[in-house]
Design an enzyme around this catalytic site. Sequence first.
Site, PDB file in Angstrom:
ATOM      1  N   GLY A  68       0.841  -1.192   0.000  1.00 41.89           N
ATOM      2  CA  GLY A  68       0.000   0.000   0.000  1.00 41.89           C
ATOM      3  C   GLY A  68       0.879   1.245   0.000  1.00 41.89           C
ATOM      4  N   THR A  69       1.974   1.164   0.719  1.00 42.48           N
ATOM      5  CA  THR A  69       2.915   2.289   0.781  1.00 42.48           C
ATOM      6  C   THR A  69       3.400   2.659  -0.615  1.00 42.48           C
ATOM      7  OG1 THR A  69       3.637   1.634   2.995  1.00 42.48           O
ATOM      8  CG2 THR A  69       5.148   3.029   1.733  1.00 42.48           C
ATOM      9  N   GLN A 172      -7.559   1.190   4.387  1.00 35.03           N
ATOM     10  CA  GLN A 172      -8.314   0.676   5.544  1.00 35.03           C
ATOM     11  C   GLN A 172      -9.760   0.291   5.221  1.00 35.03           C
ATOM     12  OE1 GLN A 172      -7.482  -0.134   8.687  1.00 35.03           O
ATOM     13  NE2 GLN A 172      -5.332   0.394   8.468  1.00 35.03           N
ATOM     14  N   HIS A 194      -2.820  -7.225   2.472  1.00 33.28           N
ATOM     15  CA  HIS A 194      -2.748  -7.842   3.803  1.00 33.28           C
ATOM     16  C   HIS A 194      -3.753  -7.267   4.793  1.00 33.28           C
ATOM     17  CE1 HIS A 194      -0.258  -4.934   6.306  1.00 33.28           C
ATOM     18  NE2 HIS A 194      -0.045  -4.438   5.105  1.00 33.28           N
ATOM     19  N   THR A 230       8.870  -7.001 -12.592  1.00 32.14           N
ATOM     20  CA  THR A 230       8.125  -8.227 -12.861  1.00 32.14           C
ATOM     21  C   THR A 230       7.047  -8.420 -11.799  1.00 32.14           C
ATOM     22  OG1 THR A 230      10.126  -9.173 -13.797  1.00 32.14           O
ATOM     23  CG2 THR A 230       8.368 -10.727 -13.214  1.00 32.14           C
ATOM     24  N   CYS A 317       5.747   4.238  15.919  1.00 26.27           N
ATOM     25  CA  CYS A 317       6.649   5.089  16.695  1.00 26.27           C
ATOM     26  C   CYS A 317       7.855   5.440  15.831  1.00 26.27           C
ATOM     27  CB  CYS A 317       7.049   4.452  18.014  1.00 26.27           C
ATOM     28  SG  CYS A 317       8.540   3.494  17.971  1.00 26.27           S
TER      29      CYS A 317
END
Length: 375
Positions: A68-69, A172, A194, A230, A317
């Site tokens: 997602g990042t 989310q 995930h 790929t 954190c």
Amino acid sequence: MAHYFDHAATTPMRQVAIDTWVEHTQALNPGGQYTSGRKANAVLSEAREQIAELLGAEPIEVVFTASGTEADNIGVRGLYRASSLNRVVSTEIEHPAVLETVKSLAAIEGAHVDYLPATATGHVSDLAALDSPAAVATCMWANNETGAIQPVDRIVAKANEQGTPVHIDAVQVVGRVPINFGELGATTMAMSAHKFGGPRSAGILLAKRSPVPEAVILGGGQQRGIRSGTVDVASAAATAAALSEAVTEMDQEVVLLRELRDDLVARVRAKVDDVIVTTTEPALPGHAHFMFPGASGESMIMLLDSLGIEASTGSACHSGVNRMSHVLDAMGVDERTGMGALRLTLGRTTTSADVEFLIENIAEVVRKARIAGGL
Ligand code: PLP
């Protein structure tokens, strides 16, 4: 078995995703111009078509990423670079995948950023910054810490009036709210397998035909040149399988989650003095974010863990320094309150026995964490 209350961080893989993944682990390069390559490509195309159908997108709009990042980075940075403007509109409550990208556009690429402010409930409502054009506007569909659902349809409509492309971080909300990419009208959208029972390190970027986000990493030009590299066919197929089940079971799952979550929230309120329930509607059904003023969030996590209850404070954190979350900060929460944050997120494997066990222990955990907090 641990009592797992961190489904917003990641959720166990669905059996159908594991089976699909295993079935395709031997798939070779889908770009290969020979039989095994064509076979791999057929599996990939099917996954792409299935995902498109489930999300109201066209198959060509589906871009597989490794997280997602990564999808957030491509959407935000790529749309910025594809534009001749240098203004960015974002919010103060984004996940670091967007927030850090936006900050780096400002620091390195000379972007001017206007942030849509958050209210005390963690919702974005003042959209005035969208009244003038920008290279890109970006907003999350729901916040990962508080679960607050944002008015993405209003945001997209307002941005579109100015011709501003919009990136939505939908990580989310998959399997929690219905998603129709075409109807929403966003330019790009990020998701992460995930979070809905697919494999970890598998993301989806939905990207309209135009404007095309400029590539962030360069290479062989796969996937319309938006994301070279790929593609992992097995992960893509498993993502499609997980998504299909998540969407099919959504209505039923949402009702169950909401019921369990509401019960949990009511009983925490009854058991513990001086508790703030941060999660405010409209919100995700599995989110229960609390603040226990004077308690140390870090201590609560450790005490809960020692009892076999897995939860988080909700914020990543930063470099080992325990600071209040930027989301709570943006909501105007004071430090003493915000440091006592506890995020419990429920998912499809959560049972009433998990809630029961949490309720039996929460008051004592907060009592000890308040001593540790020393406030
Ligand atoms: N955006 C939001 C709102 C998230 O909650 C997360 C993960 O916690 C991400 C982006 C990043 O997703 P990934 O873990 O796939 O990189």
